[in-house]
Design a protein around this motif. Structure first.
Motif, PDB file in Angstrom:
ATOM      1  N   GLN A  19     -24.784 -48.933 -16.042  1.00 14.34           N
ATOM      2  CA  GLN A  19     -25.286 -49.472 -17.309  1.00 14.34           C
ATOM      3  C   GLN A  19     -26.608 -48.823 -17.688  1.00 14.34           C
ATOM      4  O   GLN A  19     -26.861 -48.537 -18.871  1.00 14.34           O
ATOM      5  N   THR A  20     -27.453 -48.565 -16.683  1.00 15.12           N
ATOM      6  CA  THR A  20     -28.726 -47.888 -16.945  1.00 15.12           C
ATOM      7  C   THR A  20     -28.498 -46.511 -17.543  1.00 15.12           C
ATOM      8  O   THR A  20     -29.218 -46.090 -18.464  1.00 15.12           O
ATOM      9  N   ILE A  21     -27.481 -45.799 -17.059  1.00 17.70           N
ATOM     10  CA  ILE A  21     -27.157 -44.471 -17.599  1.00 17.70           C
ATOM     11  C   ILE A  21     -26.650 -44.591 -19.033  1.00 17.70           C
ATOM     12  O   ILE A  21     -27.100 -43.863 -19.929  1.00 17.70           O
ATOM     13  N   LEU A  22     -25.743 -45.518 -19.254  1.00 17.19           N
ATOM     14  CA  LEU A  22     -25.180 -45.689 -20.601  1.00 17.19           C
ATOM     15  C   LEU A  22     -26.273 -46.065 -21.601  1.00 17.19           C
ATOM     16  O   LEU A  22     -26.268 -45.583 -22.747  1.00 17.19           O
ATOM     17  N   ASN A  23     -27.224 -46.903 -21.164  1.00 18.65           N
ATOM     18  CA  ASN A  23     -28.294 -47.337 -22.076  1.00 18.65           C
ATOM     19  C   ASN A  23     -29.165 -46.175 -22.553  1.00 18.65           C
ATOM     20  O   ASN A  23     -29.785 -46.267 -23.619  1.00 18.65           O
ATOM     21  N   LYS A  24     -29.233 -45.116 -21.784  1.00 19.34           N
ATOM     22  CA  LYS A  24     -30.019 -43.947 -22.195  1.00 19.34           C
ATOM     23  C   LYS A  24     -29.429 -43.283 -23.434  1.00 19.34           C
ATOM     24  O   LYS A  24     -30.120 -42.562 -24.158  1.00 19.34           O
ATOM     25  N   HIS A  25     -28.140 -43.510 -23.653  1.00 16.84           N
ATOM     26  CA  HIS A  25     -27.444 -42.832 -24.753  1.00 16.84           C
ATOM     27  C   HIS A  25     -26.978 -43.799 -25.839  1.00 16.84           C
ATOM     28  O   HIS A  25     -26.990 -43.456 -27.023  1.00 16.84           O
ATOM     29  N   HIS A  26     -26.567 -44.995 -25.427  1.00 21.84           N
ATOM     30  CA  HIS A  26     -26.013 -45.960 -26.386  1.00 21.84           C
ATOM     31  C   HIS A  26     -26.455 -47.365 -26.006  1.00 21.84           C
ATOM     32  O   HIS A  26     -25.940 -47.954 -25.050  1.00 21.84           O
ATOM     33  N   GLN A  27     -27.406 -47.901 -26.755  1.00 20.51           N
ATOM     34  CA  GLN A  27     -27.829 -49.282 -26.543  1.00 20.51           C
ATOM     35  C   GLN A  27     -26.746 -50.245 -27.046  1.00 20.51           C
ATOM     36  O   GLN A  27     -25.927 -49.903 -27.900  1.00 20.51           O
ATOM     37  N   ASN A  28     -26.750 -51.450 -26.503  1.00 24.26           N
ATOM     38  CA  ASN A  28     -25.829 -52.515 -26.928  1.00 24.26           C
ATOM     39  C   ASN A  28     -24.361 -52.171 -26.670  1.00 24.26           C
ATOM     40  O   ASN A  28     -23.465 -52.711 -27.317  1.00 24.26           O
ATOM     41  N   ARG A  29     -24.137 -51.265 -25.753  1.00 21.92           N
ATOM     42  CA  ARG A  29     -22.781 -51.008 -25.269  1.00 21.92           C
ATOM     43  C   ARG A  29     -22.736 -51.375 -23.786  1.00 21.92           C
ATOM     44  O   ARG A  29     -23.763 -51.319 -23.096  1.00 21.92           O
ATOM     45  N   GLU A  30     -21.559 -51.733 -23.272  1.00 18.00           N
ATOM     46  CA  GLU A  30     -21.492 -52.285 -21.935  1.00 18.00           C
ATOM     47  C   GLU A  30     -20.568 -51.511 -21.014  1.00 18.00           C
ATOM     48  O   GLU A  30     -19.499 -51.034 -21.441  1.00 18.00           O
ATOM     49  N   VAL A  31     -20.973 -51.421 -19.757  1.00 20.65           N
ATOM     50  CA  VAL A  31     -20.115 -50.906 -18.698  1.00 20.65           C
ATOM     51  C   VAL A  31     -19.344 -52.081 -18.106  1.00 20.65           C
ATOM     52  O   VAL A  31     -19.939 -53.091 -17.709  1.00 20.65           O
ATOM     53  N   ASN A  32     -18.037 -51.948 -18.060  1.00 25.84           N
ATOM     54  CA  ASN A  32     -17.193 -53.023 -17.533  1.00 25.84           C
ATOM     55  C   ASN A  32     -16.892 -52.855 -16.049  1.00 25.84           C
ATOM     56  O   ASN A  32     -16.804 -53.832 -15.308  1.00 25.84           O
ATOM     57  N   ASP A  33     -16.766 -51.585 -15.619  1.00 22.68           N
ATOM     58  CA  ASP A  33     -16.388 -51.355 -14.225  1.00 22.68           C
ATOM     59  C   ASP A  33     -16.710 -49.908 -13.853  1.00 22.68           C
ATOM     60  O   ASP A  33     -16.759 -49.027 -14.728  1.00 22.68           O
ATOM     61  N   VAL A  34     -16.947 -49.675 -12.570  1.00 26.84           N
ATOM     62  CA  VAL A  34     -17.084 -48.313 -12.049  1.00 26.84           C
ATOM     63  C   VAL A  34     -16.188 -48.181 -10.831  1.00 26.84           C
ATOM     64  O   VAL A  34     -16.046 -49.125 -10.039  1.00 26.84           O
ATOM     65  N   LYS A  35     -15.596 -47.019 -10.687  1.00 24.04           N
ATOM     66  CA  LYS A  35     -14.707 -46.760  -9.553  1.00 24.04           C
ATOM     67  C   LYS A  35     -14.994 -45.367  -9.016  1.00 24.04           C
ATOM     68  O   LYS A  35     -14.976 -44.388  -9.769  1.00 24.04           O
ATOM     69  N   VAL A  36     -15.258 -45.285  -7.735  1.00 20.39           N
ATOM     70  CA  VAL A  36     -15.483 -43.987  -7.102  1.00 20.39           C
ATOM     71  C   VAL A  36     -14.129 -43.309  -6.892  1.00 20.39           C
ATOM     72  O   VAL A  36     -13.254 -43.841  -6.202  1.00 20.39           O
ATOM     73  N   VAL A  37     -13.962 -42.148  -7.509  1.00 21.48           N
ATOM     74  CA  VAL A  37     -12.709 -41.398  -7.417  1.00 21.48           C
ATOM     75  C   VAL A  37     -12.678 -40.555  -6.153  1.00 21.48           C
ATOM     76  O   VAL A  37     -11.663 -40.464  -5.465  1.00 21.48           O
ATOM     77  N   SER A  38     -13.815 -39.916  -5.825  1.00 24.69           N
ATOM     78  CA  SER A  38     -13.874 -39.080  -4.627  1.00 24.69           C
ATOM     79  C   SER A  38     -15.320 -38.918  -4.192  1.00 24.69           C
ATOM     80  O   SER A  38     -16.245 -39.044  -5.006  1.00 24.69           O
ATOM     81  N   VAL A  39     -15.508 -38.644  -2.900  1.00 22.01           N
ATOM     82  CA  VAL A  39     -16.821 -38.381  -2.332  1.00 22.01           C
ATOM     83  C   VAL A  39     -16.717 -37.149  -1.445  1.00 22.01           C
ATOM     84  O   VAL A  39     -15.833 -37.073  -0.590  1.00 22.01           O
ATOM     85  N   GLU A  40     -17.594 -36.176  -1.674  1.00 29.35           N
ATOM     86  CA  GLU A  40     -17.655 -34.985  -0.835  1.00 29.35           C
ATOM     87  C   GLU A  40     -19.088 -34.794  -0.369  1.00 29.35           C
ATOM     88  O   GLU A  40     -20.032 -35.025  -1.128  1.00 29.35           O
ATOM     89  N   THR A  41     -19.228 -34.348   0.873  1.00 28.61           N
ATOM     90  CA  THR A  41     -20.555 -34.124   1.425  1.00 28.61           C
ATOM     91  C   THR A  41     -20.720 -32.673   1.813  1.00 28.61           C
ATOM     92  O   THR A  41     -19.904 -32.124   2.550  1.00 28.61           O
ATOM     93  N   GLY A  42     -21.756 -32.038   1.269  1.00 29.00           N
ATOM     94  CA  GLY A  42     -22.107 -30.663   1.608  1.00 29.00           C
ATOM     95  C   GLY A  42     -23.614 -30.545   1.548  1.00 29.00           C
ATOM     96  O   GLY A  42     -24.326 -31.325   2.168  1.00 29.00           O
ATOM     97  N   THR A  43     -24.120 -29.583   0.786  1.00 24.46           N
ATOM     98  CA  THR A  43     -25.568 -29.506   0.599  1.00 24.46           C
ATOM     99  C   THR A  43     -26.097 -30.734  -0.126  1.00 24.46           C
ATOM    100  O   THR A  43     -27.272 -31.091   0.005  1.00 24.46           O
TER     101      THR A  43
END
Length: 357
Positions: A19-43
């Motif tokens: 929501q903090t990220i979305l607020n930087k671009h569009h106020q008064n809009r809402e994030v309903n859900d987040v889902k991690v699709v993949s995680v990779e570890t390197g540098t």
């Protein structure tokens, strides 16, 4: 006060964070859900995240998130030179001026002692295909990348010559620390990397590589004597993406001021199967030279460029051997394949012989 978006673990990624990220671009809009699709570890730790929100259709719903590596060795080797912090600043201050395709930045933040986090659009949402480090490019694909790099180098060659102060931070104290660490650790990392890569680095190359490591500071000074521009400095095929047939560039952690042909050496040494590179190397280099000439981005003749290319082939070899030595930054089989490609290129052009040692 800017809200903290710095992540330390995948579990820190919440609806409130998005929501903090979305607020930087569009106020008064809402994030309903987040889902991690993949995680990779390197540098770094890299997450692809699906974000369900009620913002405009044009605002991305697939995000690419980078934060410090969960692998302690990789995190240690990247923390002091502040590689992710550099990429955050690059996207905030320079990326929008690039004449090459790259992801759009949604948010970025770095804080002393806390690390950094970068949030980009995921290139797959627009139908682009991310590259893989083990990809073997065709001559036609290689030419497209070479032309893009030439345009990029020519563009910043002129800007850096006219306004060096605007890019001075890219050659500042952090880069000097990185160079110092690279030279201080060169011999032990080269020894370990050569031992782990014994099957792909010919025995007669070992003393030459160790001599290079012992003289790395002097050699780096020599390699930085060419015409200066902005360079990517990590141009292997895993840091490319393809939109239809058009290439774009990912992972700008190592961006710096340097000699443009170093990117060409890194790219051709890692992205082409040796027999393909051998057959097309001269024409690809000449293609690069022609674009620079057309755009006023070169002050040497083709033979001089070729000699500088030969010398710069030592760096992709070193980079891949050090990557193997550190461990945890790239799949080992892929790492060994890129070492194999780069050592063949380096041997065929007698790169060690072109160095001042």
């Amino acid at each position: 006060m800017e809200k903290d978006i710095i992540l330390r673990n995948p579990s820190d990624l919440t609806v409130a964070w998005a929501q903090t990220i979305l607020n930087k671009h569009h106020q008064n809009r809402e994030v309903n859900d987040v889902k991690v699709v993949s995680v990779e570890t390197g540098t770094t730790t890299r997450m692809r995240v699906a974000v369900d929100h009620n913002g405009p259709e044009s605002f991305p719903r697939l995000w690419f998130v980078k934060f410090p590596s969960l692998n302690w060795r990789a995190r240690l080797i990247t923390a002091l030179p502040q590689l992710l912090q550099t990429e955050v600043r690059f996207y905030k201050e320079i990326a929008h001026t690039l004449p090459v395709n790259r992801p759009c930045v949604l948010a970025g933040q770095s804080k002393p002692g806390k690390g950094a986090t970068l949030v980009l659009t995921d290139v797959t949402e627009a139908g682009s295909i991310p590259g893989n480090p083990e990809d073997t490019l065709s001559p036609e694909q290689a030419e497209l990348v070479v032309k893009q790099l030439a345009q990029f180098h020519a563009h910043f060659h002129n800007k850096i010559n006219v306004n060096p102060h605007g890019y001075r931070w890219l050659a500042g104290s952090v880069r000097r620390l990185e160079d110092w660490l690279g030279s201080a650790l060169a011999v032990p990392l080269m020894k370990r990397g050569l031992r782990l890569a014994a099957d792909v680095v010919p025995p007669h190359c070992h003393p030459l590589a160790l001599n290079y490591a012992k003289n790395r500071r002097k050699i780096m000074k020599f390699l930085n004597q060419g015409p200066q521009t902005l360079i990517h400095h990590d141009c292997h095929p895993g840091n490319l993406f393809w939109h239809q047939t058009f290439p774009g560039f990912l992972d700008w952690q190592l961006v710096r001021i340097g000699e443009g042909v170093s990117d060409i050496a890194y790219f051709l040494a890692t992205a082409l199967e040796p027999k393909i590179r051998r057959r097309h190397e001269a024409s690809l280099l000449f293609c690069y030279y022609q674009v620079l000439q057309e755009q006023g981005g070169i002050s040497m003749n083709f033979n001089q460029l070729l000699n500088r290319y030969r010398a710069h082939l030592v760096y992709p070899f070193e980079a891949m051997v050090v990557t193997l030595a550190v461990g945890g930054m790239m799949d080992k089989a892929i790492n060994l394949e890129l070492i194999r490609r780069s050592v063949i290129a380096m041997e065929e052009l007698d790169s060690f012989e072109s160095l001042p040692v």
